[in-house]
Design an enzyme around this catalytic site. Structure first.
Site, mmCIF file in Angstrom:
data_model
loop_
_atom_site.group_PDB
_atom_site.id
_atom_site.type_symbol
_atom_site.label_atom_id
_atom_site.label_comp_id
_atom_site.label_asym_id
_atom_site.label_seq_id
_atom_site.Cartn_x
_atom_site.Cartn_y
_atom_site.Cartn_z
ATOM 1 N N ASP A 141 0.844 -1.198 0.000
ATOM 2 C CA ASP A 141 0.000 0.000 0.000
ATOM 3 C C ASP A 141 0.877 1.245 0.000
ATOM 4 O OD1 ASP A 141 -2.568 1.374 2.213
ATOM 5 O OD2 ASP A 141 -2.315 1.458 0.023
ATOM 6 N N LYS A 144 2.888 3.437 -5.739
ATOM 7 C CA LYS A 144 2.311 2.436 -6.659
ATOM 8 C C LYS A 144 3.350 1.937 -7.652
ATOM 9 C CE LYS A 144 -0.866 3.404 -4.005
ATOM 10 N NZ LYS A 144 -0.773 2.625 -2.740
ATOM 11 N N ASP A 169 -3.213 -3.039 -2.486
ATOM 12 C CA ASP A 169 -4.271 -2.023 -2.529
ATOM 13 C C ASP A 169 -4.106 -1.173 -3.807
ATOM 14 O OD1 ASP A 169 -5.242 0.905 -0.582
ATOM 15 O OD2 ASP A 169 -6.445 -0.498 -1.754
ATOM 16 N N ASN A 170 -5.187 -0.524 -4.248
ATOM 17 C CA ASN A 170 -5.149 0.493 -5.314
ATOM 18 C C ASN A 170 -4.720 -0.007 -6.683
ATOM 19 O OD1 ASN A 170 -3.616 2.107 -2.663
ATOM 20 N ND2 ASN A 170 -5.690 2.658 -3.315
ATOM 21 N N GLU A 199 -11.377 4.223 -1.285
ATOM 22 C CA GLU A 199 -11.828 4.535 0.074
ATOM 23 C C GLU A 199 -12.698 5.807 0.110
ATOM 24 O OE1 GLU A 199 -8.758 3.730 -0.761
ATOM 25 O OE2 GLU A 199 -7.291 5.211 -0.167
HETATM 26 O O1 LIG Z 1 -0.222 6.953 -2.714
HETATM 27 C C1 LIG Z 1 -0.876 6.215 -1.984
HETATM 28 N N1 LIG Z 1 -0.287 5.512 -1.016
HETATM 29 C C2 LIG Z 1 1.154 5.526 -0.841
HETATM 30 C C3 LIG Z 1 1.689 6.762 -0.107
HETATM 31 C C4 LIG Z 1 3.210 6.662 -0.093
HETATM 32 C C5 LIG Z 1 3.729 6.233 1.240
HETATM 33 C C6 LIG Z 1 4.943 5.434 1.192
HETATM 34 C C7 LIG Z 1 5.311 4.519 2.122
HETATM 35 C C8 LIG Z 1 6.542 3.895 1.859
HETATM 36 C C9 LIG Z 1 7.222 2.955 2.645
HETATM 37 C C10 LIG Z 1 8.454 2.500 2.241
HETATM 38 N N2 LIG Z 1 9.024 2.929 1.116
HETATM 39 C C11 LIG Z 1 8.404 3.834 0.339
HETATM 40 C C12 LIG Z 1 7.153 4.336 0.716
HETATM 41 S S1 LIG Z 1 6.135 5.509 -0.023
HETATM 42 C C13 LIG Z 1 -2.368 6.121 -2.133
HETATM 43 C C14 LIG Z 1 -3.020 7.098 -2.887
HETATM 44 C C15 LIG Z 1 -4.415 7.057 -3.039
HETATM 45 C C16 LIG Z 1 -5.111 8.084 -3.841
HETATM 46 C C17 LIG Z 1 -6.190 7.731 -4.670
HETATM 47 C C18 LIG Z 1 -6.848 8.701 -5.420
HETATM 48 C C19 LIG Z 1 -6.437 10.020 -5.346
HETATM 49 F F1 LIG Z 1 -7.086 10.957 -6.061
HETATM 50 C C20 LIG Z 1 -5.358 10.378 -4.525
HETATM 51 C C21 LIG Z 1 -4.699 9.419 -3.779
HETATM 52 C C22 LIG Z 1 -5.161 6.048 -2.427
HETATM 53 C C23 LIG Z 1 -4.508 5.074 -1.675
HETATM 54 O O2 LIG Z 1 -5.209 4.074 -1.067
HETATM 55 C C24 LIG Z 1 -3.121 5.094 -1.533
HETATM 56 O O3 LIG Z 1 -2.526 4.094 -0.812
HETATM 57 MG MG LIG Z 2 -3.921 2.518 -0.484
#
Ligand SMILES: O=C(NCCCCc1cc2ccncc2s1)c1cc(-c2ccc(F)cc2)cc(O)c1O
Ligand SMILES: [Mg+2]
Length: 214
Positions: A141, A144, A169-170, A199
């Site tokens: 998660d 992406k 997810d996603n 979500e």
């Molecule tokens: O980017 C998302 N999730 C990742 C955040 C990046 C966090 C990270 C953790 C980590 C740990 C270790 N190494 C590198 C990394 S980078 C995410 C985005 C949307 C979304 C959907 C539609 C939209 F209009 C806008 C956002 C929905 C979701 O469910 C998500 O999970």
């Molecule tokens: Mg997600």
């Protein structure tokens, strides 16, 4: 800014959830995100699919890539058997700080280890740093475009075993096309798509469950 938002989410948990009650923490976050401010938690609809996969797998060792505020971490940990553990990686120190407090409020600190830093650096260190042999369940998660490279890294580091479940997810929104193509076409995986919604919205999204065949 985004940090203030996640701080408000933490305060909503501390105000509305019962300390030591994981399900009330999950409920408080979902209510806050539905009524006040959208946030990128896996949410309650996909969360139910996550719950059913966790209950079916009954994992002893779980890896979560992308902690954010700890919503899915708390959901998973609340279903684990007594000795089971989750290692959850978070890149953003602000999110990690919030997640630790959400996890503490749920009373699940003993089952969860929040690790800060990029997945690409931490995955190769899992065995030596945390005494992990293989993971029973991996919940993807995080970024992406890291799903595919990190899955290959998990394979190369010998962290997957015959029967390990990857739950992503996603896979539709924001989407992970290269990862989907890989797990759906590789002879080393048996994949299944669980259609759902992004979500707290009506947009389509879903979870992809893939069994590593060894
Ligand atoms: O980017 C998302 N999730 C990742 C955040 C990046 C966090 C990270 C953790 C980590 C740990 C270790 N190494 C590198 C990394 S980078 C995410 C985005 C949307 C979304 C959907 C539609 C939209 F209009 C806008 C956002 C929905 C979701 O469910 C998500 O999970
Ligand atoms: Mg997600």
């Amino acid at each position: 800014n985004y940090y203030r938002d996640v701080n408000r989410l933490l305060h909503a948990v501390q105000k509305n959830a019962t300390k030591g009650d994981p399900r009330s923490v999950v409920k408080a976050i979902d209510n806050f995100c539905r009524q006040k401010e959208w946030a990128m938690n896996v949410g309650d609809e996909k969360g139910c699919i996550l719950d059913s996969v966790v209950s079916e797998v009954n994992p002893v060792t779980v890896l979560e890539l992308g902690t954010y505020c700890g919503y899915s971490t708390v959901r998973i940990a609340s279903l684990l058997p007594p000795r089971a553990k989750i290692i959850t990686l978070e890149f953003n120190p602000d999110y990690a700080k919030i997640a630790r407090q959400v996890i503490a409020w749920a009373g699940l600190e003993d089952k969860i280890q929040v690790v800060e830093g990029p997945s690409g650096e931490w995955i190769p260190k899992m065995k030596e740093q945390f005494g992990v042999k293989t993971f029973d369940l991996v919940f993807l998660d995080h970024w992406k475009d890291r799903y595919l490279p990190d899955t290959k890294l998990l394979e190369d580091c010998g962290l997957l075993r015959k029967g390990t479940i990857l739950l992503a997810d996603n896979v539709i929104c924001p989407g992970t096309p290269d990862y989907l193509e890989y797990v759906r076409n590789s002879p080393r995986y048996k994949s299944q798509y669980f259609k759902s919604h992004l979500e707290y919205t009506k947009a389509e999204d879903g979870l992809e469950k893939s069994v590593f065949l060894g």
